[in-house]
Write a protein that holds these residues in place. Structure first.
Motif, PDB file in Angstrom:
ATOM      1  N   GLY A 168       3.277  13.293 -34.571  1.00  0.00           N
ATOM      2  CA  GLY A 168       3.096  14.532 -35.311  1.00  0.00           C
ATOM      3  C   GLY A 168       4.008  14.689 -36.503  1.00  0.00           C
ATOM      4  O   GLY A 168       4.257  15.801 -36.948  1.00  0.00           O
ATOM      5  N   VAL A 169       4.542  13.568 -37.024  1.00  0.00           N
ATOM      6  CA  VAL A 169       5.457  13.651 -38.159  1.00  0.00           C
ATOM      7  C   VAL A 169       4.731  14.148 -39.413  1.00  0.00           C
ATOM      8  O   VAL A 169       5.281  14.898 -40.197  1.00  0.00           O
ATOM      9  CB  VAL A 169       6.121  12.279 -38.415  1.00  0.00           C
ATOM     10  CG1 VAL A 169       6.925  12.303 -39.704  1.00  0.00           C
ATOM     11  CG2 VAL A 169       7.022  11.928 -37.247  1.00  0.00           C
ATOM     12  N   GLY A 170       3.470  13.769 -39.603  1.00  0.00           N
ATOM     13  CA  GLY A 170       2.716  14.196 -40.779  1.00  0.00           C
ATOM     14  C   GLY A 170       2.578  13.074 -41.790  1.00  0.00           C
ATOM     15  O   GLY A 170       3.447  12.190 -41.892  1.00  0.00           O
ATOM     16  N   LEU A 272       6.172  24.246 -30.438  1.00  0.00           N
ATOM     17  CA  LEU A 272       6.376  23.447 -29.228  1.00  0.00           C
ATOM     18  C   LEU A 272       5.441  22.249 -29.271  1.00  0.00           C
ATOM     19  O   LEU A 272       4.348  22.255 -28.709  1.00  0.00           O
ATOM     20  CB  LEU A 272       6.106  24.304 -27.975  1.00  0.00           C
ATOM     21  CG  LEU A 272       6.983  25.550 -27.835  1.00  0.00           C
ATOM     22  CD1 LEU A 272       6.564  26.364 -26.627  1.00  0.00           C
ATOM     23  CD2 LEU A 272       8.446  25.162 -27.732  1.00  0.00           C
ATOM     24  N   GLY A 273       5.848  21.222 -29.973  1.00  0.00           N
ATOM     25  CA  GLY A 273       5.020  20.033 -30.118  1.00  0.00           C
ATOM     26  C   GLY A 273       5.008  19.585 -31.562  1.00  0.00           C
ATOM     27  O   GLY A 273       5.848  19.998 -32.373  1.00  0.00           O
ATOM     28  N   PRO A 274       4.045  18.744 -31.948  1.00  0.00           N
ATOM     29  CA  PRO A 274       3.991  18.237 -33.324  1.00  0.00           C
ATOM     30  C   PRO A 274       3.705  19.351 -34.322  1.00  0.00           C
ATOM     31  O   PRO A 274       2.952  20.283 -34.038  1.00  0.00           O
ATOM     32  CB  PRO A 274       2.847  17.214 -33.280  1.00  0.00           C
ATOM     33  CG  PRO A 274       2.012  17.633 -32.120  1.00  0.00           C
ATOM     34  CD  PRO A 274       2.960  18.199 -31.112  1.00  0.00           C
ATOM     35  N   MET A 275       4.323  19.249 -35.518  1.00  0.00           N
ATOM     36  CA  MET A 275       4.119  20.248 -36.565  1.00  0.00           C
ATOM     37  C   MET A 275       2.957  19.904 -37.478  1.00  0.00           C
ATOM     38  O   MET A 275       2.468  20.754 -38.209  1.00  0.00           O
ATOM     39  CB  MET A 275       5.385  20.383 -37.419  1.00  0.00           C
ATOM     40  CG  MET A 275       6.540  21.063 -36.718  1.00  0.00           C
ATOM     41  SD  MET A 275       7.900  21.406 -37.858  1.00  0.00           S
ATOM     42  CE  MET A 275       7.157  22.615 -38.956  1.00  0.00           C
ATOM     43  N   SER A 276       2.494  18.670 -37.451  1.00  0.00           N
ATOM     44  CA  SER A 276       1.456  18.235 -38.367  1.00  0.00           C
ATOM     45  C   SER A 276       0.137  18.956 -38.092  1.00  0.00           C
ATOM     46  O   SER A 276      -0.203  19.248 -36.950  1.00  0.00           O
ATOM     47  CB  SER A 276       1.249  16.722 -38.244  1.00  0.00           C
ATOM     48  OG  SER A 276       0.175  16.293 -39.046  1.00  0.00           O
ATOM     49  N   LYS A 277      -0.637  19.222 -39.148  1.00  0.00           N
ATOM     50  CA  LYS A 277      -1.946  19.850 -39.004  1.00  0.00           C
ATOM     51  C   LYS A 277      -2.996  18.868 -38.514  1.00  0.00           C
ATOM     52  O   LYS A 277      -4.067  19.275 -38.076  1.00  0.00           O
ATOM     53  CB  LYS A 277      -2.388  20.445 -40.352  1.00  0.00           C
ATOM     54  CG  LYS A 277      -1.532  21.601 -40.827  1.00  0.00           C
ATOM     55  CD  LYS A 277      -2.046  22.137 -42.150  1.00  0.00           C
ATOM     56  CE  LYS A 277      -1.183  23.283 -42.648  1.00  0.00           C
ATOM     57  NZ  LYS A 277      -1.654  23.811 -43.953  1.00  0.00           N
TER      58      LYS A 277
END
Length: 609
Positions: A168-170, A272-277
């Motif tokens: 989830g890095v983006g 709470l978890g990955p920030m990526s869309k």
């Protein structure tokens, strides 16, 4: 003139034209042959309905026309060029019973027969048939899998990118990290589109996407647009007048950009978890990226937990700009942010009511910390300042009340703003005449807050807002018009820079253990607060602050030209700018993480080699 025979024959252009016509005839013959051999022509509806009843004939006609339509589509899908030729040769070869190679040559051989039907050279047919026997099933496609433009990412680099995207890095942050690795090996950087394309083609990645909705009105007759137009005209007129410098806290008539301190609130939700869309998943085998045909299995992408009540960090940030180096350049200045995480901001009236209720509640308590605490009611029957809280906690009573009630009064924000701006404007010509610019926060614009500001020496002339009769008699009288991010540098677009910096720092430190104090995290409000505070030290940059503050006059011109309505070309409601204009400056806490990232990727490269 030399004597000799005059050259006869057609001119060069005529020969070329004839040659092109012959080639076009060959191509059309090949395509027609392939279409005839691969997709048989369906019967016409007349042939299909011969000897049938009317109803049966109608059904046959419908089927025949449908079959013809499908056949026409299939003919259009027949590939052109070399693939057409190779396919036609293969079909004819199979129809002739796949003769042995010794029967291919000669005037009546297989190659000559096929070449005659397709108007080709027999030598070309023989080479194609030889290739067919040598390559077998792989012969059908003249191109190798994934052939085309040269790959810019190696297999190990693709695996590194897949690792980060799966966490989830983006995509933008993954591109930044992989370029850090490539730079350590002296390789040129790649763009985000290159990473995205390689993730889809080389390692078979998949992703999903969400959408958002914009705000603002385009109706120039709306009350909002009319008030915004009047407000913008007032600001434009003020900027055209020279600001009077006063020795004390006095009123001013003009307006200088250097004299304005800009403040706005920013709330950042804990994730709470990955920030990526986007969610990525890749086929893997034994922990390594592997194509599905080679046994790779897709794993479930990381999930984001959605709590019933989302928590967030809450701040108010302030910026200004001033002249330095003897007037040779402008420098942006960031002020200490005001934090009220875990609390709700109230206006003066609402806060006083909440205090009265809380003082009455604790007045009845007799146990615990209140066992030996006297009454908070004075001789006149009114609560003394701080009530029983002051008797129990002394000068820290206000912080204790705020923590207990999870509330904060807007006057605390005002005190912080005045203190920070006094420090920021000290030594400038505007030390006593600077102007506070705040958005249309209802708690800030209510009567109690405005009275408190006046008691501090900040009347309407020391606040960026309506004056001189602007918007009198409307709902926007004595308050700013809201939903105007174009007129607030923090909204347009310093907050975007701040969140961009947070994401980049999270990407740089994603390999650090969760208990490492240098890691940038967004899991809890405390972690979000820590990340925002550290990122604010380096993002946005002073140059970006000056750039966005100087956009204020241009925004006024565009709003006036649009008659106060929503301006398309200045749509900052998403807070996005081109990535190419951002220069990333990492926080010192990222140095160790950066070295760890490069070390890990180098180890993967060494193992692959």
């Amino acid at each position: 003139m030399p004597i000799g025979r005059k050259k006869k024959g057609k001119c060069k252009d005529s020969n070329m034209h004839a040659r092109n016509e012959r080639r076009a005839a060959k191509r059309s013959t090949v395509r027609a042959t392939v279409a005839r051999l691969v997709v048989p022509h369906p019967p016409t509806w007349v042939e299909a309905t011969r000897g049938r009843t009317a109803a049966s004939a109608e059904r046959a006609r419908t089927r025949a026309e449908s079959s013809k339509a499908v056949a026409d589509v299939e003919r259009k899908d027949v590939r052109k060029g070399e693939r057409d030729r190779r396919r036609a040769i293969k079909v004819l070869y199979e129809q002739l019973g796949c003769p042995d190679e010794k029967d291919w040559g000669g005037q009546n051989g297989t190659a000559a027969d096929i070449a005659g039907r397709l108007m080709l050279d027999a030598r070309v047919v023989k080479r194609t048939l030889a290739s067919l026997l040598a390559k077998g099933e792989a012969w059908e496609s003249p191109r190798k899998p994934l052939a085309g433009r040269k790959r810019k990412l190696t297999e190990v680099e693709c695996e590194v990118c897949a690792d980060m995207l799966e966490q989830g890095v983006g995509l933008s942050q993954t591109t930044y990290n992989i370029n850090e690795l490539r730079a350590s090996y002296g390789r040129p950087p790649v763009g985000k589109e290159t990473v995205r394309r390689n993730m889809l083609s080389q390692v078979h990645g998949m992703r999903t996407k969400t959408a958002t909705k914009k705000t603002g009105k385009k109706d120039v007759e709306s009350a909002w647009a009319i008030a915004r137009l009047a407000q913008s005209k007032q600001y434009k007129e003020q900027l055209g007048r020279t600001m009077r410098v006063s020795r004390g806290r006095g009123a001013t008539s003009g307006l200088d950009l250097e004299a304005i301190g800009w403040w706005d609130e920013k709330h950042a939700k804990a994730v709470l978890g990955p920030m990526s869309k986007h969610q990525w998943s890749f086929p893997k085998k034994d922990g390594r990226v592997c194509a599905p045909d080679d046994g790779g299995q897709y794993t479930a992408p990381p999930e984001r937990t959605l709590p019933k009540f989302e928590q967030e960090a809450r701040f108010a940030f302030g910026v200004m700009m001033k002249t330095v180096d003897g007037g040779r350049r402008m420098m942006g200045v960031k002020m200490e942010p005001f934090e009220y995480t875990g609390k709700k901001m109230l206006g003066v009236a609402a806060w006083e009511k909440a205090l009265e209720v809380e003082f009455a509640r604790v007045e009845k308590l007799t146990g615990g910390v209140w066992a030996n605490v006297g009454s908070g009611v004075g001789p006149d029957g009114e609560y003394i300042e701080g009530g029983r809280y002051y008797a129990a906690h002394g000068d820290a009573w206000l912080e204790k009340v705020e923590k207990t009630l999870k509330l904060v009064c807007v006057t605390r924000l005002i005190d912080h703003i005045v203190a920070e701006m006094d420090k920021a404007f000290a030594g400038t010509p505007y030390a006593n005449t600077y102007v506070i610019a705040h958005d249309a926060l209802s708690q800030f614009t209510e009567f109690g807050a405005q009275e408190y500001l006046r008691s501090k020496g900040f009347g309407p002339d020391r606040l960026l807002g309506p004056r001189d009769g602007t918007n009198v008699g409307t709902r926007y009288e004595n308050r700013q018009v809201g939903d105007s991010p174009e007129l607030m540098p923090l909204d347009s677009n310093l907050f975007s820079d701040l969140m961009y910096g947070c994401k980049q720092h999270r990407a740089l430190t994603w390999l650090l253990p969760n208990d490492d104090p240098k890691k940038f995290k967004f899991g809890t409000p405390a972690e979000v607060s820590n990340t925002l505070r550290r990122t604010w030290e380096v993002f946005p940059t002073p140059e970006r602050i000056v750039e966005d503050i100087k956009r204020f006059p241009d925004a006024l011109d565009k709003i006036i030209a649009a008659k106060g309505a929503y301006v398309d070309e200045m749509d900052n409601r998403k807070g996005r700018r081109k990535r190419a204009t951002r220069k990333f400056t990492a926080h010192p806490d990222c140095d160790e993480a950066r070295e760890a990232n490069v070390a890990k990727y180098r180890q993967m490269l060494d193992e692959a080699q």
